[in-house]
Design a protein around this motif. Structure first.
Motif, PDB file in Angstrom:
ATOM      1  N   GLY A 253       0.820  -1.219   0.000  1.00 57.88           N
ATOM      2  CA  GLY A 253       0.000   0.000   0.000  1.00 57.88           C
ATOM      3  C   GLY A 253       0.847   1.259   0.000  1.00 57.88           C
ATOM      4  N   ALA A 254       2.097   1.154   0.441  1.00 57.32           N
ATOM      5  CA  ALA A 254       2.965   2.339   0.465  1.00 57.32           C
ATOM      6  C   ALA A 254       3.293   2.811  -0.955  1.00 57.32           C
ATOM      7  N   PHE A 255       3.040   1.965  -1.972  1.00 55.25           N
ATOM      8  CA  PHE A 255       3.263   2.396  -3.360  1.00 55.25           C
ATOM      9  C   PHE A 255       2.151   3.333  -3.841  1.00 55.25           C
ATOM     10  N   SER A 256       1.032   3.354  -3.122  1.00 58.83           N
ATOM     11  CA  SER A 256      -0.103   4.177  -3.551  1.00 58.83           C
ATOM     12  C   SER A 256       0.214   5.662  -3.412  1.00 58.83           C
ATOM     13  N   ASN A 257      -0.378   6.463  -4.275  1.00 57.47           N
ATOM     14  CA  ASN A 257      -0.176   7.918  -4.164  1.00 57.47           C
ATOM     15  C   ASN A 257      -0.878   8.498  -2.948  1.00 57.47           C
ATOM     16  N   PHE A 258      -1.742   7.704  -2.325  1.00 60.21           N
ATOM     17  CA  PHE A 258      -2.427   8.150  -1.104  1.00 60.21           C
ATOM     18  C   PHE A 258      -1.604   7.790   0.138  1.00 60.21           C
ATOM     19  N   SER A 259      -0.421   7.232  -0.039  1.00 61.78           N
ATOM     20  CA  SER A 259       0.354   6.837   1.147  1.00 61.78           C
ATOM     21  C   SER A 259       0.838   8.096   1.866  1.00 61.78           C
ATOM     22  N   PRO A 260       1.022   7.994   3.181  1.00 57.09           N
ATOM     23  CA  PRO A 260       1.327   9.203   3.970  1.00 57.09           C
ATOM     24  C   PRO A 260       2.798   9.596   3.912  1.00 57.09           C
ATOM     25  N   HIS A 261       3.306   9.888   2.730  1.00 57.56           N
ATOM     26  CA  HIS A 261       4.717  10.265   2.601  1.00 57.56           C
ATOM     27  C   HIS A 261       4.829  11.654   1.977  1.00 57.56           C
ATOM     28  N   PRO A 262       5.101  12.682   2.801  1.00 56.36           N
ATOM     29  CA  PRO A 262       5.290  14.026   2.240  1.00 56.36           C
ATOM     30  C   PRO A 262       6.490  14.066   1.297  1.00 56.36           C
ATOM     31  N   ILE A 263       6.395  14.929   0.281  1.00 53.55           N
ATOM     32  CA  ILE A 263       7.524  15.098  -0.652  1.00 53.55           C
ATOM     33  C   ILE A 263       7.877  16.579  -0.739  1.00 53.55           C
ATOM     34  N   GLN A 264       9.119  16.859  -1.107  1.00 58.78           N
ATOM     35  CA  GLN A 264       9.538  18.257  -1.315  1.00 58.78           C
ATOM     36  C   GLN A 264       9.794  18.465  -2.803  1.00 58.78           C
ATOM     37  N   MET A 265       9.095  19.419  -3.381  1.00 62.11           N
ATOM     38  CA  MET A 265       9.231  19.660  -4.818  1.00 62.11           C
ATOM     39  C   MET A 265       9.515  21.140  -5.060  1.00 62.11           C
ATOM     40  N   PRO A 266      10.362  21.445  -6.081  1.00 57.69           N
ATOM     41  CA  PRO A 266      10.670  22.850  -6.337  1.00 57.69           C
ATOM     42  C   PRO A 266       9.473  23.584  -6.941  1.00 57.69           C
ATOM     43  N   ASP A 267       9.274  24.854  -6.543  1.00 57.30           N
ATOM     44  CA  ASP A 267       8.214  25.652  -7.178  1.00 57.30           C
ATOM     45  C   ASP A 267       8.810  26.409  -8.375  1.00 57.30           C
ATOM     46  N   SER A 268       8.060  27.346  -8.948  1.00 54.93           N
ATOM     47  CA  SER A 268       8.532  28.014 -10.170  1.00 54.93           C
ATOM     48  C   SER A 268       9.790  28.860  -9.904  1.00 54.93           C
ATOM     49  N   ASN A 269      10.032  29.205  -8.629  1.00 54.00           N
ATOM     50  CA  ASN A 269      11.265  29.963  -8.294  1.00 54.00           C
ATOM     51  C   ASN A 269      12.365  29.051  -7.771  1.00 54.00           C
ATOM     52  N   ASP A 270      12.187  27.768  -7.954  1.00 51.13           N
ATOM     53  CA  ASP A 270      13.141  26.756  -7.486  1.00 51.13           C
ATOM     54  C   ASP A 270      13.278  26.692  -5.972  1.00 51.13           C
ATOM     55  N   ASN A 271      12.278  27.181  -5.267  1.00 49.13           N
ATOM     56  CA  ASN A 271      12.258  27.005  -3.809  1.00 49.13           C
ATOM     57  C   ASN A 271      11.522  25.702  -3.500  1.00 49.13           C
ATOM     58  N   TYR A 272      12.081  24.938  -2.558  1.00 46.54           N
ATOM     59  CA  TYR A 272      11.449  23.650  -2.258  1.00 46.54           C
ATOM     60  C   TYR A 272      10.227  23.821  -1.363  1.00 46.54           C
ATOM     61  N   VAL A 273       9.145  23.188  -1.788  1.00 50.60           N
ATOM     62  CA  VAL A 273       7.873  23.283  -1.064  1.00 50.60           C
ATOM     63  C   VAL A 273       7.481  21.867  -0.635  1.00 50.60           C
ATOM     64  N   THR A 274       6.962  21.736   0.600  1.00 48.05           N
ATOM     65  CA  THR A 274       6.558  20.399   1.072  1.00 48.05           C
ATOM     66  C   THR A 274       5.084  20.151   0.759  1.00 48.05           C
ATOM     67  N   TRP A 275       4.822  18.975   0.194  1.00 47.80           N
ATOM     68  CA  TRP A 275       3.453  18.536  -0.105  1.00 47.80           C
ATOM     69  C   TRP A 275       3.161  17.309   0.745  1.00 47.80           C
ATOM     70  N   SER A 276       1.948  17.219   1.287  1.00 46.45           N
ATOM     71  CA  SER A 276       1.644  16.136   2.231  1.00 46.45           C
ATOM     72  C   SER A 276       1.686  14.748   1.607  1.00 46.45           C
ATOM     73  N   SER A 277       1.469  14.662   0.303  1.00 41.27           N
ATOM     74  CA  SER A 277       1.526  13.346  -0.362  1.00 41.27           C
ATOM     75  C   SER A 277       1.735  13.592  -1.852  1.00 41.27           C
ATOM     76  N   VAL A 278       2.065  12.533  -2.567  1.00 41.53           N
ATOM     77  CA  VAL A 278       2.197  12.632  -4.029  1.00 41.53           C
ATOM     78  C   VAL A 278       0.868  13.107  -4.620  1.00 41.53           C
ATOM     79  N   GLU A 279      -0.249  12.623  -4.062  1.00 36.42           N
ATOM     80  CA  GLU A 279      -1.559  12.985  -4.597  1.00 36.42           C
ATOM     81  C   GLU A 279      -1.800  14.492  -4.478  1.00 36.42           C
ATOM     82  N   HIS A 280      -1.434  15.065  -3.337  1.00 39.32           N
ATOM     83  CA  HIS A 280      -1.594  16.517  -3.154  1.00 39.32           C
ATOM     84  C   HIS A 280      -0.845  17.253  -4.279  1.00 39.32           C
TER      85      HIS A 280
END
Ligand SMILES: NC(=O)C1=CN([C@@H]2O[C@H](COP(=O)(O)OP(=O)(O)OC[C@H]3O[C@@H](n4cnc5c(N)ncnc54)[C@H](OP(=O)(O)O)[C@@H]3O)[C@@H](O)[C@H]2O)C=CC1
Ligand SMILES: Nc1c(N[C@@H]2O[C@H](COP(=O)(O)O)[C@@H](O)[C@H]2O)[nH]c(=O)[nH]c1=O
Length: 605
Positions: free
Chosen positions: A427-454
Motif C-alpha cells: 500500500g505504500a506504493f499508492s499515491n495516497f500513502s502518507p509520505h510528504p515530498i519536497q518539490m521545487p516551485d517556479s522559483n526553485d524554492n522547495y515546497v513540502t506537499w503532504s503526499s504525491v496525490e496533493h
C-alpha cells in the motif's frame, strides 16, 4: 502473618479489578475516537489511540483521519509528549503499516510507552500480529483483549472494537464489503403506497440521519424500479465531506432518459447491468458521465465481489423489497436499519421492505443480533446485525501462520504485484500513502506537499495566470488528506476546465514521474521496498482509473505501475554503478521481464 497475607491479597484483587475497568474504559474511548472522521472521509480502517499515565490520567490521544494521514498512535504521542514515558497506550485495533516502515510502532517505542493494550488484532492477513510482535520485541508489555485479558468487561470492550471495524473485518473474512440495508416503513409495514409513492414515510429528522449514514458509506445502492418510481438523488446532504458513489442495479436497463442520478456534477453514478443489455442506452448514459459496468449475470453476490475488488469497505442499500430480498438471500446483507414511522397507509399491494425469501414457517425468520432501539423525532429506528461480526480469533491465520501451514506460499511468488489501497500489501506504493515530498516551485524554492496525490492534483492548476487557479493550488495543498486533495482537484478540473493548465495532458506523466522519483528517493525504506520487487510487474489495481491503473481485467494503461517499474530500473542502474557485479544479473533479468511485458517500449518518458 495470615492477616497480613489476607490484606495483601485483597489489595491485589482490588488493583486488578480497577485496572480491568480502566483498561476497558480506555479501549472504549479509543473506539469512540476511531470513529471521529466518519462522514468526512471515505470509509477506512478505524484507528484510535489513547495514552494513559500510571496515575490514570489521559496523556494524549489521536485517531486516523483518512487514508494517507498521520497514524492515530503518532498523533497520540505527539499530543502526549514527555507524559508518554512509562505510560500505557490503548489501541482499538492493532496498528497497520501504510508507511511501510512500522511508523506507528516506532512512535510508541520512541515515546517511551511501556505497555500497550490492543482491542483486536488487525484482520488483514499481511498485517495480523505484526505490530503486536514488533512491540513485544521492543520490550513493551502487550495485552490483547480476549487473549491476555479475559473477563466479561473485556469481552464487551472487545466487541465494541469488532463493531467499529465491522466493515474491515467482513472485507477480510468474506471478501465482500460490509452491507447495510436501510428502509423507512409505515407502522403497517409498507415502504410506499400502492401507487408506488413513498415521499415521505419517515420524518425530516430521520432523513437527516440517513444523510449521515450515506456519508459513512462508500456507495448507495438502489434497483432500477426505485429509479423509475422515486427519481432519487441519493446524496449525503450533511454539509460537505465525503460523497458516496451512487449505484443502480438494473437487469433490463429500462431506465428513464432523464433522472437525477444521471447528473454527476454532485456525485458519481455507476449503473451495473447484465452483459449486452440495451447497449445504445449504455452509450447514452456514458455520454452523460455515468459509468456502466456489465456483469455476466446480475446477482447481488457478484456485484458485491466486484465492489470489494474496487476497494469498497461499506455499502448502504436503499432499495425496495425486490432487490432487498435478493440481497438477503445471497447472504450479502450484514446489518439492517429500519425507520418505523407511526403512520398507516394500508394497501393490499403496497410494497413491503423485503420481498420473497421463500420461508414458510415463522421459525425460519431471520433473527437480528445486538438489536438497538432509538427514537428519532416521531419515528423509531430499529437496527441490528443479520450476521454477527466474525470473531477473528480462530478464523484468519496471520501471514506467518499461513506460511507455516503452506510452505509453498510466499509473498513474492507472483511475477505481478498489485497495489491499491494503502492498507493492502504494498500500500505504500499508492499515491495516497502518507509520505510528504519536497518539490521545487517556479522559483526553485522547495515546497513540502503532504503526499504525491496533493502535489499531482495541484499541478493541474500550477502556473496558470489566473488568481482562481492559484487559489485551487493553495486549496489542494491545504487539504488534510490525499483523498480530499483528489476530491477537490478532480471537481475543480470538472467544474472549471478553463483553470487547468493548457499543457496538462502532455505534462501529467512527467509531473507524476518527478513526484514519484522524489518519494522513492527520500524514503530509504520505500526505495528498498521498490527494489525488492525487481523481477515483478507492478500494477496499480484500480479497476476504474484506466490511465494510471490496470483496470479490472487488465484493460487499463497502468501508467502508475509503469512509472514505478521505470524508476525501479533507474534505481537499479544506480546500484549497479555502485556494486555492479552484484546487480548486473538482477538488472538483466529485470530488463528481460520488462521487454517481455512490452513495458520498456511503452513506458512514459
Ligand atoms: N421507503 C423506503 O425506504 C423505500 C421505498 N422504495 C419504494 O419501493 C418501490 C420499489 O421497490 P422495488 O421494485 O422492490 O425496488 P428496486 O428497484 O430497488 O429493486 C428492484 C429492481 O432491481 C433491479 N435488480 C437488479 N438485480 C436484481 C436482482 N438480482 N434481483 C432483483 N432485482 C434486481 C431490477 O431493475 P430493472 O427492472 O431495471 O432490471 C428490479 O426491477 C418504489 O415504490 C419505491 O418508492 C424504494 C426504496 C426505499
Ligand atoms: N421514502 C423514504 C426513503 N426512501 C429512499 O430514499 C430515496 C430518496 O432519496 P433522496 O432523493 O436522496 O432524498 C428513495 O429512492 C429511497 O431509496 N428513505 C427514507 O429515509 N425515508 C422515506 O420516507
Amino acid at each position: 502473618m495470615a492477616f497480613v497475607l489476607g490484606a495483601h491479597f485483597s489489595l491485589m484483587t482490588c488493583k486488578v479489578a480497577k485496572n480491568t475497568h480502566d483498561d476497558a474504559a480506555y479501549i472504549r474511548r479509543a473506539v469512540d475516537l476511531s470513529e471521529k472522521s466518519a462522514g468526512f472521509t471515505s470509509p477506512h480502517p478505524n484507528f484510535g489511540c489513547v495514552i494513559a499515565t500510571s496515575t490514570g490520567k489521559v496523556a494524549g490521544e489521536g485517531y486516523l483521519y483518512a487514508q494517507g494521514t498521520k497514524p492515530a498512535e503518532v498523533l497520540a504521542v505527539e499530543s502526549g509528549g514527555e507524559r508518554c514515558r512509562g505510560a500505557t497506550a490503548y489501541l482499538n485495533l492493532e496498528p497497520g503499516d501504510c508507511h511501510g516502515d512500522h511508523t506507528a510502532v516506532s512512535a510508541l517505542v520512541q515515546a517511551g510507552i511501556t505497555r500497550a493494550v490492543v482491542g483486536i488484532r488487525h484482520p488483514l492477513q499481511h498485517l495480523r500480529g505484526k505490530a503486536v510482535c514488533a512491540l513485544r520485541s521492543q520490550g513493551l508489555q502487550v495485552d490483547v483483549l480476549g487473549e491476555d485479558l479475559q473477563s466479561k468487561v473485556m469481552e464487551e470492550a472487545r466487541k465494541s472494537c469488532l463493531i467499529v471495524n465491522a466493515p474491515l473485518i467482513h472485507r477480510a473474512c468474506s471478501r465482500v464489503p460490509f452491507s447495510v440495508l436501510k428502509y423507512a416503513m409505515t407502522l403497517d409495514g409498507k415502504i410506499a403506497a400502492s401507487s408506488g409513492h413513498a415521499s415521505w414515510i419517515s420524518s425530516k429528522m430521520s432523513r437527516n440521519r440517513v444523510f449521515e449514514l450515506r456519508g459513512r458509506s462508500d456507495a448507495i445502492i438502489v434497483g432500477g424500479n426505485t429509479v423509475r418510481k422515486d427519481n432519487p438523488r441519493l446524496t449525503a446532504r450533511h454539509g460537505g465531506g465525503h460523497m458516496p458513489m451512487r449505484i443502480v442495479l438494473s437487469q433490463t436497463m429500462n431506465l428513464p432518459e432523464e433522472a437525477n442520478l444521471w447528473d454527476v456534477s454532485e456525485a458519481s453514478t455507476i449503473v451495473v447491468t447484465q452483459r449486452g443489455a440495451r447497449r445504445n442506452f449504455q452509450k447514452y448514459l456514458a455520454s452523460k458521465g455515468v459509468e456502466v459496468v456489465e456483469l455476466d449475470i446480475l446477482n447481488s453476490r457478484d456485484v458485491m465481489e466486484y465492489f470489494h475488488d474496487r476497494g469498497y469497505l461499506s455499502i448502504l442499500w436503499e432499495c425496495g423489497g425486490t432487490l432487498a430480498a435478493s440481497a438477503i438471500s445471497s447472504g450479502v446483507i450484514h446489518k439492517v436499519f429500519a425507520f418505523v414511522a407511526p403512520k398507516i397507509i394500508g394497501g393490499k399491494n403496497a410494497p413491503t421492505p423485503v420481498g420473497e425469501l421463500g420461508m414458510v414457517q415463522m421459525s425460519q425468520a431471520l433473527d437480528l443480533i445486538d438489536v438497538c432501539y432509538e427514537q428519532i423525532g416521531p419515528d423509531m429506528l430499529i437496527s441490528g446485525f443479520l450476521q454477527p461480526v466474525p470473531d477473528l480469533m480462530p478464523v484468519i491465520p496471520s501471514e506467518d501462520e499461513t506460511f507455516a501451514i503452506d510452505p509453498t506460499v510466499t509473498p513474492y511468488e507472483s511475477s505481478i504485484i498489485s497495489f491499491y489501497k494503502t492498507w493492502d500489501p504494498y500500500g505504500a506504493f499508492s499515491n495516497f500513502s502518507p509520505h510528504p515530498i519536497q518539490m521545487p516551485d517556479s522559483n526553485d524554492n522547495y515546497v513540502t506537499w503532504s503526499s504525491v496525490e496533493h502535489y499531482y492534483q495541484a499541478q493541474k492548476f500550477a502556473g496558470v495566470n489566473d488568481p482562481a487557479a492559484q487559489d485551487c493550488v493553495e486549496k489542494i495543498k491545504a487539504m488534510r488528506s490525499p483523498e480530499e486533495a483528489a476530491r477537490v482537484g478532480r471537481s475543480m478540473q470538472r467544474q472549471h476546465p478553463d483553470l487547468v493548465r493548457s499543457d496538462w495532458e502532455s505534462m501529467k506523466i512527467d509531473v507524476m514521474y518527478r513526484a514519484l522519483k522524489c518519494k522513492f528517493s527520500i524514503y530509504p525504506h520505500l526505495n528498498s521496498m521498490l527494489l525488492s520487487t525487481a523481477g515483478s510487474v507492478l500494477v496499480e489495481a484500480s479497476p476504474h482509473d484506466l490511465f494510471w491503473g490496470g483496470g479490472r481485467e487488465g484493460e487499463g494503461l497502468n501508467y502508475l505501475g509503469r512509472l514505478l517499474i521505470q524508476l525501479r530500473s533507474e534505481f537499479l542502474v544506480q546500484q549497479l554503478i555502485k556494486v555492479h557485479n552484484l546487480c548486473y544479473i538482477t538488472l538483466l533479468s529485470e530488463n528481460y521481464l520488462l521487454l517481455s511485458f512490452g513495458i520498456i517500449s511503452g513506458a512514459a518518458g
